[in-house]
Design a protein around this motif. Sequence first.
Motif, PDB file in Angstrom:
ATOM      1  N   CYS A 120       0.852  -1.187   0.000  1.00  0.00           N
ATOM      2  CA  CYS A 120       0.000   0.000   0.000  1.00  0.00           C
ATOM      3  C   CYS A 120       0.889   1.240   0.000  1.00  0.00           C
ATOM      4  CB  CYS A 120      -0.891  -0.012   1.239  1.00  0.00           C
ATOM      5  SG  CYS A 120      -1.728   1.566   1.580  1.00  0.00           S
ATOM      6  N   TRP A 121       0.535   2.222  -0.825  1.00  0.00           N
ATOM      7  CA  TRP A 121       1.351   3.428  -0.916  1.00  0.00           C
ATOM      8  C   TRP A 121       1.308   4.256   0.371  1.00  0.00           C
ATOM      9  CZ3 TRP A 121      -1.159   7.977  -0.042  1.00  0.00           C
ATOM     10  CH2 TRP A 121      -2.550   7.999  -0.208  1.00  0.00           C
ATOM     11  N   CYS A 162       0.491   2.990   3.820  1.00  0.00           N
ATOM     12  CA  CYS A 162       0.949   2.394   5.088  1.00  0.00           C
ATOM     13  C   CYS A 162       1.931   1.246   4.905  1.00  0.00           C
ATOM     14  CB  CYS A 162      -0.250   1.916   5.912  1.00  0.00           C
ATOM     15  SG  CYS A 162      -1.071   0.451   5.231  1.00  0.00           S
ATOM     16  N   ILE A 185      -0.990  -5.601  -0.291  1.00  0.00           N
ATOM     17  CA  ILE A 185      -2.310  -5.571  -0.905  1.00  0.00           C
ATOM     18  C   ILE A 185      -2.361  -6.602  -2.023  1.00  0.00           C
ATOM     19  CG2 ILE A 185      -2.815  -3.175  -0.328  1.00  0.00           C
ATOM     20  CD1 ILE A 185      -1.927  -2.412  -3.138  1.00  0.00           C
ATOM     21  N   CYS A 242      -6.935  -0.373   0.730  1.00  0.00           N
ATOM     22  CA  CYS A 242      -5.998  -1.101   1.588  1.00  0.00           C
ATOM     23  C   CYS A 242      -6.756  -1.704   2.765  1.00  0.00           C
ATOM     24  CB  CYS A 242      -4.906  -0.159   2.085  1.00  0.00           C
ATOM     25  SG  CYS A 242      -3.794  -0.917   3.310  1.00  0.00           S
ATOM     26  N   CYS A 249      -5.235   0.300   6.165  1.00  0.00           N
ATOM     27  CA  CYS A 249      -5.480   1.717   6.455  1.00  0.00           C
ATOM     28  C   CYS A 249      -6.689   2.294   5.728  1.00  0.00           C
ATOM     29  CB  CYS A 249      -4.249   2.550   6.123  1.00  0.00           C
ATOM     30  SG  CYS A 249      -3.915   2.685   4.339  1.00  0.00           S
ATOM     31  N   LYS A 287      -6.987   3.267   2.613  1.00  0.00           N
ATOM     32  CA  LYS A 287      -6.717   4.198   1.536  1.00  0.00           C
ATOM     33  C   LYS A 287      -6.997   3.557   0.169  1.00  0.00           C
ATOM     34  CE  LYS A 287      -5.070   8.166   3.191  1.00  0.00           C
ATOM     35  NZ  LYS A 287      -5.590   9.498   2.784  1.00  0.00           N
ATOM     36  N   GLN A 303      -6.459   2.475  -3.594  1.00  0.00           N
ATOM     37  CA  GLN A 303      -5.243   2.000  -4.245  1.00  0.00           C
ATOM     38  C   GLN A 303      -5.334   2.199  -5.759  1.00  0.00           C
ATOM     39  OE1 GLN A 303      -2.577   0.811  -2.354  1.00  0.00           O
ATOM     40  NE2 GLN A 303      -3.914   1.591  -0.715  1.00  0.00           N
TER      41      GLN A 303
END
Length: 235
Positions: free
Chosen positions: A16-17, A19, A23, A29, A32, A34, A36
């Motif tokens: 994941c970009w 945390c 993935i 994600c 967290c 977020k 993706q």
Amino acid sequence: MNAIPTTSGTRAGEACWACGAVISGEAFCPACGKIQPLPRDSDYFAFFGLPRKLHLDAADLEKRFHQLSWKLHPDNFVRASETEREMSLQRSSELNDAYRALGNLLGRVEYLLAHAGMRKEGQHKQQAPPELLEEVFALNESLDELREAKAEGSSTEETSEVRGKLAAAEKHFAAKLVEVDAQLEGVATEWDHAMDAGGDEAAQKAIMNKMNEVLNRRSYIRNLVNKVAEELTQN
């Protein structure tokens, strides 16, 4: 925090970009939450959190679609970065494509084989199934006869006999199409059982080949039905 990636996509199993959690192609994600980027090799089944099985609960699929549609809506990203907003748009587009592809059994089979590289354009030729060769030959003769009669300006009454033969052929091949759909249903059940058993790639590939053959047969017969229907409806 890691830098936000470009929207060209990530591969399943990357981090994941936001945390760094692993993935697997999910839209968000699992750690967290977020959004993706779109994976380079999207898997529509995984996108919906579903196994690669061909018999799905339509109501469950629709529910998942609406839930993801709401979560991915651009309105939820108005205060996010430009890159995240673009991810939202890409994922929303992917969601619609995925829902259309998995919305019925035929679409799921087509997608499964295409994802495995077995339904690329030009790979499957339109050839008459051997057991239908004589019937297809007779059908093409009737089509030629009707076209010649039209070219010569024959009256509707004069072409009624050949039209009757074509109408009967259309009904006959439409029934064949129903039979092929039943075959596809059976092979799809085989696939689901193989997926439940797990692990045997050779068995799965054999079933995929069988599905591909059924789809080729279905495509050929469907085109016959369409061709006859089109000819009969022309003046």
